[in-house]
Write a protein that holds these residues in place. Sequence first.
Motif, PDB file in Angstrom:
ATOM      1  N   ARG A  33      42.816  43.594  24.750  1.00 58.13           N
ATOM      2  CA  ARG A  33      42.089  43.143  25.930  1.00 58.13           C
ATOM      3  C   ARG A  33      42.997  42.265  26.784  1.00 58.13           C
ATOM      4  O   ARG A  33      43.733  41.431  26.256  1.00 58.13           O
ATOM      5  CB  ARG A  33      40.856  42.355  25.485  1.00 58.13           C
ATOM      6  N   THR A  34      42.945  42.465  28.083  1.00 61.63           N
ATOM      7  CA  THR A  34      43.675  41.601  29.009  1.00 61.63           C
ATOM      8  C   THR A  34      42.677  40.975  29.970  1.00 61.63           C
ATOM      9  O   THR A  34      41.667  41.589  30.319  1.00 61.63           O
ATOM     10  CB  THR A  34      44.725  42.388  29.811  1.00 61.63           C
ATOM     11  N   GLU A  35      42.955  39.754  30.366  1.00 57.03           N
ATOM     12  CA  GLU A  35      42.090  39.056  31.326  1.00 57.03           C
ATOM     13  C   GLU A  35      42.950  38.590  32.501  1.00 57.03           C
ATOM     14  O   GLU A  35      44.037  38.047  32.300  1.00 57.03           O
ATOM     15  CB  GLU A  35      41.414  37.850  30.674  1.00 57.03           C
ATOM     16  N   PHE A  36      42.437  38.831  33.696  1.00 60.18           N
ATOM     17  CA  PHE A  36      43.122  38.426  34.923  1.00 60.18           C
ATOM     18  C   PHE A  36      42.262  37.423  35.672  1.00 60.18           C
ATOM     19  O   PHE A  36      41.042  37.394  35.504  1.00 60.18           O
ATOM     20  CB  PHE A  36      43.377  39.654  35.814  1.00 60.18           C
ATOM     21  N   ASP A  37      42.894  36.624  36.526  1.00 65.79           N
ATOM     22  CA  ASP A  37      42.136  35.644  37.299  1.00 65.79           C
ATOM     23  C   ASP A  37      41.180  36.330  38.265  1.00 65.79           C
ATOM     24  O   ASP A  37      40.045  35.917  38.417  1.00 65.79           O
ATOM     25  CB  ASP A  37      43.057  34.653  38.014  1.00 65.79           C
ATOM     26  N   ASN A  38      41.630  37.396  38.943  1.00 65.00           N
ATOM     27  CA  ASN A  38      40.775  38.155  39.854  1.00 65.00           C
ATOM     28  C   ASN A  38      41.314  39.580  39.858  1.00 65.00           C
ATOM     29  O   ASN A  38      42.288  39.873  40.558  1.00 65.00           O
ATOM     30  CB  ASN A  38      40.794  37.546  41.256  1.00 65.00           C
ATOM     31  N   ILE A  39      40.685  40.456  39.110  1.00 70.22           N
ATOM     32  CA  ILE A  39      41.190  41.819  38.920  1.00 70.22           C
ATOM     33  C   ILE A  39      41.285  42.594  40.233  1.00 70.22           C
ATOM     34  O   ILE A  39      42.111  43.493  40.367  1.00 70.22           O
ATOM     35  CB  ILE A  39      40.333  42.581  37.879  1.00 70.22           C
ATOM     36  N   ASP A  40      40.476  42.215  41.242  1.00 76.92           N
ATOM     37  CA  ASP A  40      40.484  42.926  42.514  1.00 76.92           C
ATOM     38  C   ASP A  40      41.539  42.410  43.494  1.00 76.92           C
ATOM     39  O   ASP A  40      41.791  43.043  44.515  1.00 76.92           O
ATOM     40  CB  ASP A  40      39.101  42.843  43.162  1.00 76.92           C
ATOM     41  N   ALA A  41      42.148  41.297  43.202  1.00 78.48           N
ATOM     42  CA  ALA A  41      43.126  40.697  44.125  1.00 78.48           C
ATOM     43  C   ALA A  41      44.461  41.432  44.056  1.00 78.48           C
ATOM     44  O   ALA A  41      44.867  41.919  43.007  1.00 78.48           O
ATOM     45  CB  ALA A  41      43.332  39.223  43.789  1.00 78.48           C
ATOM     46  N   ALA A  42      45.151  41.503  45.198  1.00 77.49           N
ATOM     47  CA  ALA A  42      46.475  42.136  45.236  1.00 77.49           C
ATOM     48  C   ALA A  42      47.496  41.333  44.442  1.00 77.49           C
ATOM     49  O   ALA A  42      48.435  41.886  43.880  1.00 77.49           O
ATOM     50  CB  ALA A  42      46.925  42.285  46.693  1.00 77.49           C
ATOM     51  N   ASP A  43      47.303  40.021  44.393  1.00 75.45           N
ATOM     52  CA  ASP A  43      48.250  39.158  43.676  1.00 75.45           C
ATOM     53  C   ASP A  43      47.653  38.615  42.371  1.00 75.45           C
ATOM     54  O   ASP A  43      47.890  37.479  41.986  1.00 75.45           O
ATOM     55  CB  ASP A  43      48.691  38.000  44.569  1.00 75.45           C
TER      56      ASP A  43
END
Length: 129
Positions: A33-43
């Motif tokens: 599993r990976t978690e991102f701060d905002n999966i929809d953001a370009a950065d």
Amino acid sequence: MKKTAPNWDMNWKDIKIGESMNTPLITDGLVFRTEFDNIDAADKQLKRIILGTNNMAGQISGTFTTTTGAVNPVVIGDPAGNPIEMNRSGELHGKTLNMSGNGFFIDINFNGTSAERGVKTIIGYPESQ
């Protein structure tokens, strides 16, 4: 001058996975599993990686010099014990982990405070905990 060992989150040596060829450590299923701060953001920025299983059976032994994370006391033979939380602790030193269908996860956290960042092991608990 005496050289001191680094204060690692996980410092495990001489690890033995399974008891023998006839009694191996068995992992049934893999969680990545990976978690991102905002999966929809370009950065978007990667915050965390979790790798492990909800179902591991067999033994893990070795020299557990330091460990950060949590251990279900059942895994070390203490069914009546309280959950063990470790912060670069030698709590597992001299122990054998008896994984009888329990979860085992490595949580790599790149985000948060300095206390939250680092590598943690979650031993004996399912992913949902």
